[in-house]
Design a protein around this motif. Structure first.
Motif, PDB file in Angstrom:
ATOM      1  N   LEU A 116     -58.969 -94.736 -65.661  1.00  0.00           N
ATOM      2  CA  LEU A 116     -58.334 -94.826 -66.974  1.00  0.00           C
ATOM      3  C   LEU A 116     -56.938 -95.430 -66.861  1.00  0.00           C
ATOM      4  O   LEU A 116     -56.553 -96.274 -67.673  1.00  0.00           O
ATOM      5  CB  LEU A 116     -58.265 -93.444 -67.626  1.00  0.00           C
ATOM      6  CG  LEU A 116     -57.699 -93.399 -69.034  1.00  0.00           C
ATOM      7  CD1 LEU A 116     -58.619 -94.160 -69.988  1.00  0.00           C
ATOM      8  CD2 LEU A 116     -57.538 -91.970 -69.483  1.00  0.00           C
ATOM      9  N   LEU A 117     -56.192 -95.019 -65.861  1.00  0.00           N
ATOM     10  CA  LEU A 117     -54.871 -95.592 -65.651  1.00  0.00           C
ATOM     11  C   LEU A 117     -54.953 -97.082 -65.338  1.00  0.00           C
ATOM     12  O   LEU A 117     -54.136 -97.871 -65.835  1.00  0.00           O
ATOM     13  CB  LEU A 117     -54.166 -94.856 -64.501  1.00  0.00           C
ATOM     14  CG  LEU A 117     -52.833 -94.292 -64.901  1.00  0.00           C
ATOM     15  CD1 LEU A 117     -52.749 -92.868 -64.425  1.00  0.00           C
ATOM     16  CD2 LEU A 117     -51.753 -95.115 -64.313  1.00  0.00           C
ATOM     17  N   GLY A 118     -55.927 -97.478 -64.537  1.00  0.00           N
ATOM     18  CA  GLY A 118     -56.129 -98.900 -64.254  1.00  0.00           C
ATOM     19  C   GLY A 118     -56.482 -99.682 -65.501  1.00  0.00           C
ATOM     20  O   GLY A 118     -56.007-100.808 -65.699  1.00  0.00           O
ATOM     21  N   TRP A 119     -57.304 -99.090 -66.365  1.00  0.00           N
ATOM     22  CA  TRP A 119     -57.671 -99.754 -67.614  1.00  0.00           C
ATOM     23  C   TRP A 119     -56.452 -99.921 -68.524  1.00  0.00           C
ATOM     24  O   TRP A 119     -56.258-100.972 -69.126  1.00  0.00           O
ATOM     25  CB  TRP A 119     -58.750 -98.942 -68.323  1.00  0.00           C
ATOM     26  CG  TRP A 119     -59.177 -99.524 -69.624  1.00  0.00           C
ATOM     27  CD1 TRP A 119     -60.016-100.571 -69.819  1.00  0.00           C
ATOM     28  CD2 TRP A 119     -58.769 -99.091 -70.918  1.00  0.00           C
ATOM     29  NE1 TRP A 119     -60.167-100.813 -71.158  1.00  0.00           N
ATOM     30  CE2 TRP A 119     -59.404 -99.922 -71.859  1.00  0.00           C
ATOM     31  CE3 TRP A 119     -57.936 -98.083 -71.376  1.00  0.00           C
ATOM     32  CZ2 TRP A 119     -59.217 -99.765 -73.219  1.00  0.00           C
ATOM     33  CZ3 TRP A 119     -57.759 -97.934 -72.732  1.00  0.00           C
ATOM     34  CH2 TRP A 119     -58.400 -98.766 -73.637  1.00  0.00           C
ATOM     35  N   ILE A 120     -55.618 -98.890 -68.602  1.00  0.00           N
ATOM     36  CA  ILE A 120     -54.412 -98.962 -69.431  1.00  0.00           C
ATOM     37  C   ILE A 120     -53.460-100.024 -68.898  1.00  0.00           C
ATOM     38  O   ILE A 120     -52.898-100.814 -69.674  1.00  0.00           O
ATOM     39  CB  ILE A 120     -53.731 -97.575 -69.507  1.00  0.00           C
ATOM     40  CG1 ILE A 120     -54.591 -96.615 -70.314  1.00  0.00           C
ATOM     41  CG2 ILE A 120     -52.329 -97.677 -70.094  1.00  0.00           C
ATOM     42  CD1 ILE A 120     -54.137 -95.175 -70.258  1.00  0.00           C
ATOM     43  N   ILE A 121     -53.274-100.071 -67.599  1.00  0.00           N
ATOM     44  CA  ILE A 121     -52.391-101.081 -67.006  1.00  0.00           C
ATOM     45  C   ILE A 121     -52.927-102.480 -67.258  1.00  0.00           C
ATOM     46  O   ILE A 121     -52.172-103.400 -67.572  1.00  0.00           O
ATOM     47  CB  ILE A 121     -52.202-100.802 -65.495  1.00  0.00           C
ATOM     48  CG1 ILE A 121     -51.392 -99.521 -65.300  1.00  0.00           C
ATOM     49  CG2 ILE A 121     -51.513-101.966 -64.805  1.00  0.00           C
ATOM     50  CD1 ILE A 121     -51.340 -99.027 -63.885  1.00  0.00           C
ATOM     51  N   ALA A 122     -54.246-102.653 -67.144  1.00  0.00           N
ATOM     52  CA  ALA A 122     -54.850-103.959 -67.419  1.00  0.00           C
ATOM     53  C   ALA A 122     -54.627-104.358 -68.874  1.00  0.00           C
ATOM     54  O   ALA A 122     -54.335-105.516 -69.167  1.00  0.00           O
ATOM     55  CB  ALA A 122     -56.330-103.930 -67.093  1.00  0.00           C
ATOM     56  N   ARG A 123     -54.777-103.396 -69.800  1.00  0.00           N
ATOM     57  CA  ARG A 123     -54.547-103.694 -71.226  1.00  0.00           C
ATOM     58  C   ARG A 123     -53.105-104.105 -71.477  1.00  0.00           C
ATOM     59  O   ARG A 123     -52.846-105.041 -72.228  1.00  0.00           O
ATOM     60  CB  ARG A 123     -54.875-102.481 -72.080  1.00  0.00           C
ATOM     61  CG  ARG A 123     -56.323-102.144 -72.191  1.00  0.00           C
ATOM     62  CD  ARG A 123     -57.017-103.012 -73.173  1.00  0.00           C
ATOM     63  NE  ARG A 123     -56.542-102.741 -74.524  1.00  0.00           N
ATOM     64  CZ  ARG A 123     -57.027-103.320 -75.588  1.00  0.00           C
ATOM     65  NH1 ARG A 123     -58.005-104.166 -75.478  1.00  0.00           N
ATOM     66  NH2 ARG A 123     -56.549-103.047 -76.770  1.00  0.00           N
ATOM     67  N   VAL A 124     -52.165-103.410 -70.849  1.00  0.00           N
ATOM     68  CA  VAL A 124     -50.741-103.729 -71.047  1.00  0.00           C
ATOM     69  C   VAL A 124     -50.433-105.110 -70.492  1.00  0.00           C
ATOM     70  O   VAL A 124     -49.740-105.904 -71.136  1.00  0.00           O
ATOM     71  CB  VAL A 124     -49.856-102.638 -70.403  1.00  0.00           C
ATOM     72  CG1 VAL A 124     -48.413-103.082 -70.332  1.00  0.00           C
ATOM     73  CG2 VAL A 124     -49.983-101.334 -71.151  1.00  0.00           C
ATOM     74  N   ILE A 125     -50.952-105.425 -69.304  1.00  0.00           N
ATOM     75  CA  ILE A 125     -50.696-106.733 -68.703  1.00  0.00           C
ATOM     76  C   ILE A 125     -51.306-107.837 -69.564  1.00  0.00           C
ATOM     77  O   ILE A 125     -50.664-108.867 -69.827  1.00  0.00           O
ATOM     78  CB  ILE A 125     -51.253-106.788 -67.264  1.00  0.00           C
ATOM     79  CG1 ILE A 125     -50.412-105.907 -66.347  1.00  0.00           C
ATOM     80  CG2 ILE A 125     -51.278-108.218 -66.751  1.00  0.00           C
ATOM     81  CD1 ILE A 125     -50.987-105.744 -64.966  1.00  0.00           C
ATOM     82  N   ARG A 126     -52.536-107.645 -70.011  1.00  0.00           N
ATOM     83  CA  ARG A 126     -53.179-108.665 -70.841  1.00  0.00           C
ATOM     84  C   ARG A 126     -52.480-108.833 -72.172  1.00  0.00           C
ATOM     85  O   ARG A 126     -52.394-109.933 -72.711  1.00  0.00           O
ATOM     86  CB  ARG A 126     -54.653-108.322 -71.053  1.00  0.00           C
ATOM     87  CG  ARG A 126     -55.462-108.522 -69.775  1.00  0.00           C
ATOM     88  CD  ARG A 126     -56.874-108.072 -69.914  1.00  0.00           C
ATOM     89  NE  ARG A 126     -57.558-108.857 -70.941  1.00  0.00           N
ATOM     90  CZ  ARG A 126     -58.796-108.645 -71.301  1.00  0.00           C
ATOM     91  NH1 ARG A 126     -59.483-107.665 -70.746  1.00  0.00           N
ATOM     92  NH2 ARG A 126     -59.362-109.387 -72.221  1.00  0.00           N
ATOM     93  N   LYS A 127     -51.945-107.744 -72.727  1.00  0.00           N
ATOM     94  CA  LYS A 127     -51.234-107.814 -74.002  1.00  0.00           C
ATOM     95  C   LYS A 127     -49.908-108.565 -73.844  1.00  0.00           C
ATOM     96  O   LYS A 127     -49.539-109.352 -74.703  1.00  0.00           O
ATOM     97  CB  LYS A 127     -50.996-106.415 -74.540  1.00  0.00           C
ATOM     98  CG  LYS A 127     -50.378-106.363 -75.892  1.00  0.00           C
ATOM     99  CD  LYS A 127     -51.342-105.725 -76.828  1.00  0.00           C
ATOM    100  CE  LYS A 127     -50.689-105.577 -78.186  1.00  0.00           C
ATOM    101  NZ  LYS A 127     -51.661-105.833 -79.210  1.00  0.00           N
ATOM    102  N   THR A 128     -49.191-108.304 -72.746  1.00  0.00           N
ATOM    103  CA  THR A 128     -47.890-108.960 -72.557  1.00  0.00           C
ATOM    104  C   THR A 128     -48.064-110.439 -72.214  1.00  0.00           C
ATOM    105  O   THR A 128     -47.218-111.251 -72.593  1.00  0.00           O
ATOM    106  CB  THR A 128     -47.074-108.271 -71.458  1.00  0.00           C
ATOM    107  OG1 THR A 128     -47.814-108.251 -70.244  1.00  0.00           O
ATOM    108  CG2 THR A 128     -46.703-106.867 -71.861  1.00  0.00           C
ATOM    109  N   LEU A 129     -49.120-110.782 -71.505  1.00  0.00           N
ATOM    110  CA  LEU A 129     -49.317-112.191 -71.146  1.00  0.00           C
ATOM    111  C   LEU A 129     -49.996-112.988 -72.266  1.00  0.00           C
ATOM    112  O   LEU A 129     -50.012-114.215 -72.220  1.00  0.00           O
ATOM    113  CB  LEU A 129     -50.162-112.295 -69.872  1.00  0.00           C
ATOM    114  CG  LEU A 129     -49.476-111.775 -68.607  1.00  0.00           C
ATOM    115  CD1 LEU A 129     -50.426-111.906 -67.422  1.00  0.00           C
ATOM    116  CD2 LEU A 129     -48.203-112.530 -68.329  1.00  0.00           C
ATOM    117  N   GLY A 130     -50.557-112.296 -73.222  1.00  0.00           N
ATOM    118  CA  GLY A 130     -51.149-113.003 -74.365  1.00  0.00           C
ATOM    119  C   GLY A 130     -52.571-113.218 -74.165  1.00  0.00           C
ATOM    120  O   GLY A 130     -53.355-113.950 -74.408  1.00  0.00           O
TER     121      GLY A 130
END
Length: 53
Positions: free
Chosen positions: A39-53
């Motif tokens: 779950l933590l990995g999924w959240i980090i992936a979502r944050v990275i994808r959101k910040t990079l567009g």
């Protein structure tokens, strides 16, 4: 970018497995450790994808 959505939850799950195996005397529930890592990995992936567009 697409790989992050798959790789980071798997990496988090693997880190949860490693944590449970190295701290086996702490009586940690493996389901919570592996699931929490994924779950933590999924959240980090979502944050990275959101910040990079």
């Amino acid at each position: 970018m697409t790989v992050l959505g798959y790789a980071l939850p798997v990496l988090g799950g693997l880190l949860g497995v490693a944590y449970v195996n190295t701290n086996y005397m702490d009586f940690i529930n493996p389901v919570w450790a592996v699931g929490g890592g994924a779950l933590l990995g999924w959240i980090i992936a979502r944050v990275i994808r959101k910040t990079l567009g």
